[in-house]
Design a protein around this motif. Structure first.
Motif, PDB file in Angstrom:
ATOM      1  N   SER A 297       5.749  -7.708   7.486  1.00  0.00           N
ATOM      2  CA  SER A 297       7.168  -7.876   7.182  1.00  0.00           C
ATOM      3  C   SER A 297       7.598  -6.730   6.272  1.00  0.00           C
ATOM      4  N   PRO A 298       8.910  -6.480   6.163  1.00  0.00           N
ATOM      5  CA  PRO A 298       9.373  -5.432   5.242  1.00  0.00           C
ATOM      6  C   PRO A 298       8.872  -5.638   3.823  1.00  0.00           C
ATOM      7  N   GLU A 299       8.859  -6.891   3.359  1.00  0.00           N
ATOM      8  CA  GLU A 299       8.377  -7.168   2.000  1.00  0.00           C
ATOM      9  C   GLU A 299       6.909  -6.805   1.849  1.00  0.00           C
ATOM     10  N   GLU A 300       6.119  -7.144   2.861  1.00  0.00           N
ATOM     11  CA  GLU A 300       4.693  -6.821   2.812  1.00  0.00           C
ATOM     12  C   GLU A 300       4.470  -5.315   2.872  1.00  0.00           C
ATOM     13  N   LYS A 301       5.270  -4.636   3.674  1.00  0.00           N
ATOM     14  CA  LYS A 301       5.163  -3.182   3.747  1.00  0.00           C
ATOM     15  C   LYS A 301       5.451  -2.549   2.399  1.00  0.00           C
ATOM     16  N   TRP A 302       6.474  -3.057   1.726  1.00  0.00           N
ATOM     17  CA  TRP A 302       6.848  -2.512   0.421  1.00  0.00           C
ATOM     18  C   TRP A 302       5.731  -2.725  -0.594  1.00  0.00           C
ATOM     19  N   GLU A 303       5.137  -3.906  -0.593  1.00  0.00           N
ATOM     20  CA  GLU A 303       4.068  -4.203  -1.544  1.00  0.00           C
ATOM     21  C   GLU A 303       2.842  -3.326  -1.302  1.00  0.00           C
ATOM     22  N   LYS A 304       2.557  -3.022  -0.052  1.00  0.00           N
ATOM     23  CA  LYS A 304       1.371  -2.243   0.288  1.00  0.00           C
ATOM     24  C   LYS A 304       1.610  -0.732   0.270  1.00  0.00           C
ATOM     25  N   ALA A 305       2.872  -0.321   0.117  1.00  0.00           N
ATOM     26  CA  ALA A 305       3.216   1.101   0.229  1.00  0.00           C
ATOM     27  C   ALA A 305       2.531   1.936  -0.857  1.00  0.00           C
ATOM     28  N   THR A 306       2.053   3.112  -0.443  1.00  0.00           N
ATOM     29  CA  THR A 306       1.450   4.072  -1.362  1.00  0.00           C
ATOM     30  C   THR A 306       2.217   5.388  -1.241  1.00  0.00           C
ATOM     31  N   ILE A 307       1.704   6.440  -1.846  1.00  0.00           N
ATOM     32  CA  ILE A 307       2.337   7.751  -1.740  1.00  0.00           C
ATOM     33  C   ILE A 307       2.365   8.226  -0.290  1.00  0.00           C
TER      34      ILE A 307
ATOM     35  N   SER B  79      -7.786  11.157  -9.330  1.00  0.00           N
ATOM     36  CA  SER B  79      -8.995  11.710  -9.937  1.00  0.00           C
ATOM     37  C   SER B  79      -8.720  12.916 -10.827  1.00  0.00           C
ATOM     38  N   ASN B  80      -7.439  13.241 -11.038  1.00  0.00           N
ATOM     39  CA  ASN B  80      -7.096  14.277 -12.013  1.00  0.00           C
ATOM     40  C   ASN B  80      -5.721  13.967 -12.591  1.00  0.00           C
ATOM     41  N   ALA B  81      -5.274  14.790 -13.514  1.00  0.00           N
ATOM     42  CA  ALA B  81      -4.038  14.501 -14.239  1.00  0.00           C
ATOM     43  C   ALA B  81      -2.832  14.428 -13.311  1.00  0.00           C
ATOM     44  N   PHE B  82      -2.772  15.330 -12.325  1.00  0.00           N
ATOM     45  CA  PHE B  82      -1.598  15.345 -11.456  1.00  0.00           C
ATOM     46  C   PHE B  82      -1.562  14.125 -10.545  1.00  0.00           C
ATOM     47  N   SER B  83      -2.692  13.748  -9.963  1.00  0.00           N
ATOM     48  CA  SER B  83      -2.703  12.561  -9.105  1.00  0.00           C
ATOM     49  C   SER B  83      -2.438  11.299  -9.912  1.00  0.00           C
ATOM     50  N   GLU B  84      -2.877  11.284 -11.164  1.00  0.00           N
ATOM     51  CA  GLU B  84      -2.559  10.150 -12.032  1.00  0.00           C
ATOM     52  C   GLU B  84      -1.056  10.077 -12.306  1.00  0.00           C
ATOM     53  N   ARG B  85      -0.446  11.241 -12.465  1.00  0.00           N
ATOM     54  CA  ARG B  85       0.999  11.286 -12.656  1.00  0.00           C
ATOM     55  C   ARG B  85       1.726  10.780 -11.417  1.00  0.00           C
ATOM     56  N   LEU B  86       1.243  11.189 -10.240  1.00  0.00           N
ATOM     57  CA  LEU B  86       1.834  10.696  -8.999  1.00  0.00           C
ATOM     58  C   LEU B  86       1.679   9.183  -8.881  1.00  0.00           C
ATOM     59  N   ALA B  87       0.513   8.671  -9.232  1.00  0.00           N
ATOM     60  CA  ALA B  87       0.269   7.232  -9.153  1.00  0.00           C
ATOM     61  C   ALA B  87       1.253   6.465 -10.026  1.00  0.00           C
ATOM     62  N   ALA B  88       1.504   6.983 -11.232  1.00  0.00           N
ATOM     63  CA  ALA B  88       2.468   6.330 -12.131  1.00  0.00           C
ATOM     64  C   ALA B  88       3.869   6.359 -11.543  1.00  0.00           C
ATOM     65  N   MET B  89       4.216   7.458 -10.875  1.00  0.00           N
ATOM     66  CA  MET B  89       5.549   7.577 -10.284  1.00  0.00           C
ATOM     67  C   MET B  89       5.712   6.646  -9.090  1.00  0.00           C
ATOM     68  N   VAL B  90       4.651   6.477  -8.308  1.00  0.00           N
ATOM     69  CA  VAL B  90       4.700   5.526  -7.201  1.00  0.00           C
ATOM     70  C   VAL B  90       4.915   4.116  -7.737  1.00  0.00           C
ATOM     71  N   LYS B  91       4.216   3.783  -8.799  1.00  0.00           N
ATOM     72  CA  LYS B  91       4.372   2.465  -9.413  1.00  0.00           C
ATOM     73  C   LYS B  91       5.801   2.255  -9.904  1.00  0.00           C
ATOM     74  N   ASP B  92       6.350   3.262 -10.562  1.00  0.00           N
ATOM     75  CA  ASP B  92       7.737   3.172 -11.037  1.00  0.00           C
ATOM     76  C   ASP B  92       8.708   3.062  -9.867  1.00  0.00           C
ATOM     77  N   ALA B  93       8.451   3.818  -8.793  1.00  0.00           N
ATOM     78  CA  ALA B  93       9.340   3.784  -7.626  1.00  0.00           C
ATOM     79  C   ALA B  93       9.404   2.382  -7.034  1.00  0.00           C
ATOM     80  N   LYS B  94       8.291   1.700  -7.012  1.00  0.00           N
ATOM     81  CA  LYS B  94       8.261   0.371  -6.405  1.00  0.00           C
ATOM     82  C   LYS B  94       8.879  -0.689  -7.315  1.00  0.00           C
ATOM     83  N   LEU B  95       9.141  -0.320  -8.564  1.00  0.00           N
ATOM     84  CA  LEU B  95       9.857  -1.216  -9.474  1.00  0.00           C
ATOM     85  C   LEU B  95      11.362  -0.977  -9.431  1.00  0.00           C
ATOM     86  N   ASN B  96      11.782   0.064  -8.718  1.00  0.00           N
ATOM     87  CA  ASN B  96      13.198   0.404  -8.617  1.00  0.00           C
ATOM     88  C   ASN B  96      13.856  -0.552  -7.625  1.00  0.00           C
ATOM     89  N   THR B  97      14.677  -1.455  -8.113  1.00  0.00           N
ATOM     90  CA  THR B  97      15.278  -2.477  -7.256  1.00  0.00           C
ATOM     91  C   THR B  97      16.234  -1.887  -6.221  1.00  0.00           C
TER      92      THR B  97
END
Length: 278
Positions: A13-23, A192-210
């Motif tokens: 479902s769209p909701e499930e896709k959103w929850e599972k979405a990655t970069i 596994s490095n500073a830049f990918s960690e930064r991307l991971a944080a941004m993905v997390k923030d993006a998924k909190l954007n209503t």
């Protein structure tokens, strides 16, 4: 993934896709890059191994060739002073990615020429695909293309157009450690490095954007709804909905027709409608 896998593939479902979405999700990737130019610039620097002082993100999400022609929506379209970049994430092998690269190249040039540039003033252009599968099936981690003379490969056309295909699943074969960490993140979601960690944080923030979540849901529901309002009268609605979901996953139409038991012509019609609505 073989044909049986496609047929038994769980349709989320769209909701499930959103929850599972990655970069590696097109929507998430676009939002993170589009709204963080400095991050996009750094990612381009890592992939292209060059210094880029500054980039400007194109404001429109779609480049229109002509008023009566279908435009093309690019995931990330950016420019520096004398360079143009098109950057796209590709989760599946659709069988026509090289042709899409050719089309994108033409769009970039036409868009620039329409603004009054002469041929010599055209920007050096970079069409970049980050692919999860190896679309060329030769085991490389990176495929780079430019125009050269077939009779004498020392002679380059020097039209300043370059096409890059980075294969995320072959990340362990790449020698550049920054590229390796980046591609590993795309395919495994492990930073596994500073830049990918930064991307991971941004993905997390993006998924909190209503607002972005609503946009994603609207897009998903709009496509499904367009096939439930009379366009498919007399057809099996569940089969049509399943076909639409599989088309959005870039599953080949021939395979979808066998899986959902619809005529191939109908699946191709649905594919065309999705392209128009995209």
């Amino acid at each position: 993934m073989n044909e049986t896998d496609f047929c038994t593939k769980e349709i989320l479902s769209p909701e499930e896709k959103w929850e599972k979405a990655t970069i590696a999700n097109n929507f998430i990737f676009y939002k993170v890059m589009r709204h963080n130019p400095d991050v996009c610039r750094q990612l381009l620097e890592i992939l292209l191994e060059m210094k880029i002082d500054r980039i400007v993100m194109k404001q429109e999400e779609e480049i229109q060739i002509d008023y009566d022609k279908k435009g093309i929506r690019m995931d990330v379209y950016a420019r520096s002073e004398d360079k143009a970049f098109n950057l796209e994430i590709q989760a599946t092998d659709t069988g026509e990615i090289p042709e899409r690269a050719r089309y994108y190249q033409g769009i970039l040039d036409v868009d620039e020429l329409n603004k009054g540039a002469g041929y010599k003033d055209l920007s050096t252009s970079y069409i970049i695909f980050i692919c999860l599968p190896d679309i060329f099936k030769k085991g490389l981690c990176k495929y780079t293309f430019e125009n050269i003379c077939r009779e004498n490969t020392d002679i380059k056309l020097n039209d300043r157009t370059y096409k890059y295909f980075f294969i995320a699943r072959n990340y362990d074969k790449i020698l550049n450690e920054e590229q390796k960490a980046l591609l590993k993140f795309f395919t495994s979601n492990e930073s596994s490095n500073a830049f990918s960690e930064r991307l991971a944080a941004m993905v997390k923030d993006a998924k909190l954007n209503t607002q972005w979540r609503k946009q994603f849901m609207y897009y998903e529901y709009e496509i499904a709804q367009s096939f439930r309002t009379g366009k498919d009268e007399g057809k099996n609605e569940k089969a049509v909905e399943d076909a639409v979901e599989l088309l959005k996953e870039n599953i080949p139409p021939e395979t979808i027709a066998k899986c959902v038991k619809l005529p191939l012509e109908k699946v191709l019609e649905l594919k065309e409608q999705i392209t128009v609505n995209a």
